[in-house]
Design a protein around this motif. Structure first.
Motif, mmCIF file in Angstrom:
data_model
loop_
_atom_site.group_PDB
_atom_site.id
_atom_site.type_symbol
_atom_site.label_atom_id
_atom_site.label_comp_id
_atom_site.label_asym_id
_atom_site.label_seq_id
_atom_site.Cartn_x
_atom_site.Cartn_y
_atom_site.Cartn_z
ATOM 1 N N ARG A 175 -7.018 0.662 0.793
ATOM 2 C CA ARG A 175 -6.202 -0.048 1.597
ATOM 3 C C ARG A 175 -6.224 -1.688 1.244
ATOM 4 O O ARG A 175 -6.134 -2.431 2.276
ATOM 5 C CB ARG A 175 -6.630 0.107 3.109
ATOM 6 C CG ARG A 175 -7.948 -0.210 3.315
ATOM 7 C CD ARG A 175 -8.692 0.185 4.890
ATOM 8 N NE ARG A 175 -8.612 1.677 4.838
ATOM 9 C CZ ARG A 175 -9.738 2.023 4.255
ATOM 10 N NH1 ARG A 175 -10.978 1.353 3.775
ATOM 11 N NH2 ARG A 175 -9.791 3.498 4.205
ATOM 12 N N ASP A 199 -7.381 -3.189 -7.256
ATOM 13 C CA ASP A 199 -6.993 -1.908 -7.561
ATOM 14 C C ASP A 199 -7.858 -1.551 -8.820
ATOM 15 O O ASP A 199 -8.072 -0.003 -8.998
ATOM 16 C CB ASP A 199 -5.303 -1.856 -8.076
ATOM 17 C CG ASP A 199 -4.357 -1.963 -7.099
ATOM 18 O OD1 ASP A 199 -4.823 -1.499 -5.614
ATOM 19 O OD2 ASP A 199 -3.439 -2.213 -7.038
ATOM 20 N N HIS A 236 -5.629 2.368 9.046
ATOM 21 C CA HIS A 236 -6.105 1.284 8.236
ATOM 22 C C HIS A 236 -6.622 0.042 9.115
ATOM 23 O O HIS A 236 -7.839 -0.426 8.826
ATOM 24 C CB HIS A 236 -4.946 0.941 7.241
ATOM 25 C CG HIS A 236 -4.921 1.911 6.037
ATOM 26 N ND1 HIS A 236 -4.171 1.500 5.087
ATOM 27 C CD2 HIS A 236 -5.559 2.882 5.845
ATOM 28 C CE1 HIS A 236 -4.188 2.550 4.155
ATOM 29 N NE2 HIS A 236 -4.905 3.475 4.815
ATOM 30 N N ALA A 248 -4.455 -7.919 -4.195
ATOM 31 C CA ALA A 248 -4.658 -6.273 -4.200
ATOM 32 C C ALA A 248 -4.608 -5.977 -5.748
ATOM 33 O O ALA A 248 -5.185 -4.906 -5.828
ATOM 34 C CB ALA A 248 -3.419 -5.626 -3.366
ATOM 35 N N ASP A 257 0.786 -1.340 0.095
ATOM 36 C CA ASP A 257 0.010 -0.121 0.013
ATOM 37 C C ASP A 257 0.731 1.155 0.118
ATOM 38 O O ASP A 257 0.422 2.253 -0.593
ATOM 39 C CB ASP A 257 -0.858 -0.056 1.124
ATOM 40 C CG ASP A 257 -2.175 -0.985 1.070
ATOM 41 O OD1 ASP A 257 -2.329 -1.521 -0.237
ATOM 42 O OD2 ASP A 257 -2.824 -1.248 1.984
ATOM 43 N N ARG A 306 -0.723 6.008 -3.271
ATOM 44 C CA ARG A 306 -0.093 4.965 -2.185
ATOM 45 C C ARG A 306 -0.383 5.613 -0.918
ATOM 46 O O ARG A 306 -0.493 6.797 -0.569
ATOM 47 C CB ARG A 306 1.240 5.036 -2.476
ATOM 48 C CG ARG A 306 1.694 4.188 -3.892
ATOM 49 C CD ARG A 306 3.062 3.880 -4.335
ATOM 50 N NE ARG A 306 3.198 3.146 -5.602
ATOM 51 C CZ ARG A 306 4.258 3.256 -6.050
ATOM 52 N NH1 ARG A 306 5.502 3.658 -5.474
ATOM 53 N NH2 ARG A 306 4.238 2.718 -7.443
ATOM 54 N N THR A 307 -0.108 4.970 0.360
ATOM 55 C CA THR A 307 -0.306 5.471 1.449
ATOM 56 C C THR A 307 0.812 6.215 2.023
ATOM 57 O O THR A 307 1.973 5.682 1.838
ATOM 58 C CB THR A 307 -0.679 4.166 2.638
ATOM 59 O OG1 THR A 307 -1.813 3.500 2.054
ATOM 60 C CG2 THR A 307 -0.740 4.584 3.992
#
Length: 420
Positions: free
Chosen positions: A358, A145, A225, A141, A90, A214-215
């Motif tokens: 997330r 996405d 999260h 993921a 992430d 992105r985180t």
């Protein structure tokens, strides 16, 4: 539905100078194969050397339950590897972590082949699993996405089809390799698979998480999260359903070599064929599941899978307890195991539905539950040995609980949707 703000991985561009890509349900075939191979790391790691488990125990001078720990440590590694890698992806993207994970997997496989002590092998299998966990969580993921719930469920169902190729082929290949080599040779084969997949991924898997998505914020963002996920009852519920549903599959994977080759006296090659037939059921039902999701939706497909798994596992217990032979047992086992192909993709898609920003962290938590629960339960119940009744009881417990939790969860979800 694709996310237009992300790089285009799901359409087939026909821009000048480029040949149109072959697609399946709108997904480029090469990408689908790569994501499927990454998702299949668990089955590949476990199933290739399944026929060799009894020989491994004899060669290392250990018990059947101790040799089963090599399976358990791999699954625990897969679970923890996903939990750690998910938040990392992430923050830093999907591509680099998966390449590192594949390289470590190949190296750990080579070291497994050199092991002469069961405890060393158990430790290396944990490392191997942890490295492979990166591949699994990133494949999950990467789908999220790009897709919303219903579309994601269809793609996950397609990945189940691709993933099912691994357990179809792996035990057959493993059984045949045992004609020419010993169990270390199977780990050498896993190392080769890791290297080939590393090369294919480096070439065919572009980054799916743009820098702007992105985180940031490090541990603070991670805690935020985690708090959001832990407050989401639907996420926790579907994660439990996924873990319990997969408990049917993992109990079968870990226990069946000893049950079918021991109590029912199948040789390694015949066991590999039986295992491949059941894996073909996973493949066929997974393809049917993708069609069913498109027609009926993810929730209805999940409900059907839970009913088949719950009823099938109960019938399996009755058959084993009554002393029925393989003629009765194997068709029921086929039906029960195949039901997991309806549960896995739909529970995953429904659990990730509201967590696209997330997806790595959420996928890691789901992976921890999926592999960690089964990795803990199976060795605990089989600590004093494995027999047909114990395998059937474990599968029935998992299937019944999954059906109960899933039914309550879907009923609540339906009431919530009606009240809106």
């Amino acid at each position: 539905m694709t996310n237009p703000g992300l790089p285009d991985l799901v359409r087939s561009p026909t821009s000048p100078g480029r040949r149109a890509q072959r697609t399946v349900a709108g997904v480029p075939l090469r990408l689908l194969l790569v994501l499927g191979a990454l998702s299949a790391f668990g089955p590949i790691s476990m199933d290739l050397y399944l026929p060799a488990l009894p020989r491994l125990a004899d060669a290392l001078g250990t018990s059947a339950s101790a040799s089963q720990l090599t399976m358990t440590s791999c699954m625990v590694g897969l679970a923890l590897g996903q939990l750690v890698t998910g938040p990392v992806t992430d923050a830093y993207g999907r591509r680099t972590p998966v390449l590192v994970g594949l390289a470590v997997f190949a190296a750990a496989s080579l070291l497994c082949a050199l092991s002469t002590d069961i405890l060393v092998l158990v430790a290396l299998r944990f490392i191997q699993g942890a490295a492979g966990g990166a591949a699994i969580v990133i494949a999950r993921a990467a789908v999220r996405d790009r897709y919303d719930t219903e579309a994601a469920a269809q793609v996950f169902s397609l990945l189940v089809v691709v993933t099912a190729v691994a357990p179809v082929v792996a035990p057959i290949v493993g059984g045949q390799l045992l004609r020419w080599t010993t169990w270390p040779g199977l780990f050498n084969a896993l190392a080769v698979i890791g290297v080939l997949l590393l090369a294919l991924t480096a070439r065919s898997l572009p980054e799916s998480l743009p820098v702007g998505a992105r985180t940031s914020g490090g541990r603070t963002a991670l805690r935020s999260h985690a708090a959001i996920l832990l407050r989401d009852g639907d996420f926790l519920g579907f994660t439990a359903v996924l873990a319990l549903g997969c408990g049917i599959l993992f109990a079968y994977i870990i226990m069946s070599p000893f049950v079918l080759q021991g109590a029912y006296e199948l040789d390694a090659q015949t066991f590999a064929v039986v295992f491949a037939v059941n894996s073909a059921g996973l493949l066929a039902v997974g393809r049917w599941g993708a069609i069913l999701v498109a027609r009926r939706g993810a929730a209805a497909t999940l409900r059907r899978g839970l009913v088949i798994g719950g009823v099938g596992s109960a019938a399996l217990l009755v058959a084993v307890a009554s002393g029925a032979g393989l003629v009765v047992l194997l068709p029921i086992l086929f039906l029960t195991v195949s039901s997991v192909s309806l549960v896995m993709p739909t529970a995953t898609a429904l659990g990730l539905a509201h967590h696209g920003d997330r997806a790595g962290t959420a996928g890691g938590v789901m992976g921890l539950a999926q592999f960690g629960l089964s990795g803990a339960i199976v060795p605990l119940v089989s600590i004093n040995g494995t027999n047909p009744v114990l395998m059937a009881l474990t599968m029935t417990g998992s299937g019944t609980l999954a059906l109960l939790v899933g039914t309550l969860l879907l009923a609540r979800r339906r009431r919530t949707e009606k009240s809106r």
